[in-house]
Design an enzyme around this catalytic site. Sequence first.
Site, PDB file in Angstrom:
ATOM      1  N   ASP A   1      -2.543  -1.891  10.695  1.00 38.47           N
ATOM      2  CA  ASP A   1      -2.740  -1.868   9.248  1.00 38.47           C
ATOM      3  C   ASP A   1      -3.384  -3.139   8.713  1.00 38.47           C
ATOM      4  O   ASP A   1      -3.847  -3.169   7.569  1.00 38.47           O
ATOM      5  CB  ASP A   1      -1.403  -1.664   8.523  1.00 38.47           C
ATOM      6  CG  ASP A   1      -0.879  -0.245   8.656  1.00 38.47           C
ATOM      7  OD1 ASP A   1      -1.613   0.623   9.168  1.00 38.47           O
ATOM      8  OD2 ASP A   1       0.280  -0.016   8.249  1.00 38.47           O
TER       9      ASP A   1
ATOM     10  N   LYS B   1       0.857  -1.190   0.000  1.00 42.11           N
ATOM     11  CA  LYS B   1       0.000   0.000   0.000  1.00 42.11           C
ATOM     12  C   LYS B   1       0.889   1.235   0.000  1.00 42.11           C
ATOM     13  O   LYS B   1       2.046   1.215   0.428  1.00 42.11           O
ATOM     14  CB  LYS B   1      -0.939   0.007   1.209  1.00 42.11           C
ATOM     15  CG  LYS B   1      -0.261  -0.011   2.577  1.00 42.11           C
ATOM     16  CD  LYS B   1       0.225   1.340   3.090  1.00 42.11           C
ATOM     17  CE  LYS B   1       0.858   1.221   4.469  1.00 42.11           C
ATOM     18  NZ  LYS B   1       1.607   2.437   4.854  1.00 42.11           N
TER      19      LYS B   1
END
Length: 296
Positions: free
Chosen positions: A144, A19
């Site tokens: 996350d 990401k």
Amino acid sequence: MQGNQTRPTQLLACPAPAKLNLFLHIVGRRTDGYHLLQSVFQLIDRCDYLDFSVRDDGVIQRLNEVQGVPAEQDLVIRAAKLLQTYSSSQLGADIKLTKQLPMGGGLGGGSSDAATTLLALNHLWNCQLSRQELMALGLKLGADVPFFLCGTNAFVEGIGELIQTITTKEQWFVIIEPGVHVPTPSIFSAKELTRDTKVVRITDFPDATNATWKNDLQAVACTLHGEIKDAIDWLSQFELSAGLASAKMTGSGSCVFCSFDDEDSAKKICAQVPKQWKSWVAKSLQQHPMNTWLQN
């Protein structure tokens, strides 16, 4: 359910995508010391890959060495054991992890590996946990992990657990790995860290002219690691315009990136990156690639 003879016994080359934080604002701090953030998390097509083979004896083991990550500390093994305990599964797994994402790069590699492990073993072990259950379980492993389990790009708040799906534009990124490892605690503990950036709304992104889309961790990281500043300065030559095209660091570093509207432009810039840095071109994704493999 685990006696079902039709269940698969292997999933190979399961992707664990990276990401990018298109911005990362620190907007406060909780009494327990955790920082409150706002960010847009963007999935990209650069991935680690994992192979899973079911064992009937309940043993969970990693088949290969991963430099700097002992098996007992690996989020992949921790995720597998957490799922096994939570689901009371009697099955185990042999796991091979092929790393492409740098550790300490701000790309979420370890968290993504853990998420792919939960998704794959939930399927192989026939645990039948919902996506929401997996996200709650993933939060125990790291802030996350729920994002990667959510499976789409997202506007993220809180300590990372408040997730709203968002659609981002198709774009390409030049990503530079400056060659330094940034321990996240060293960034968040710095006295110089900005912790009071003005709160924005999801509807502000990405067009608001009254908001500066930046990474609040970047200044501290650049002070501690000059290589990060050098990479940002180099990429900044090629900024297309103010805003999201601006070169910036992702996460707590060390990787930096700049966005481009077309692949050719990104490839031309990537070819010019000084040889002392690793670099690559990545394409934005709208969904986690495991979404097309598994139906949860």
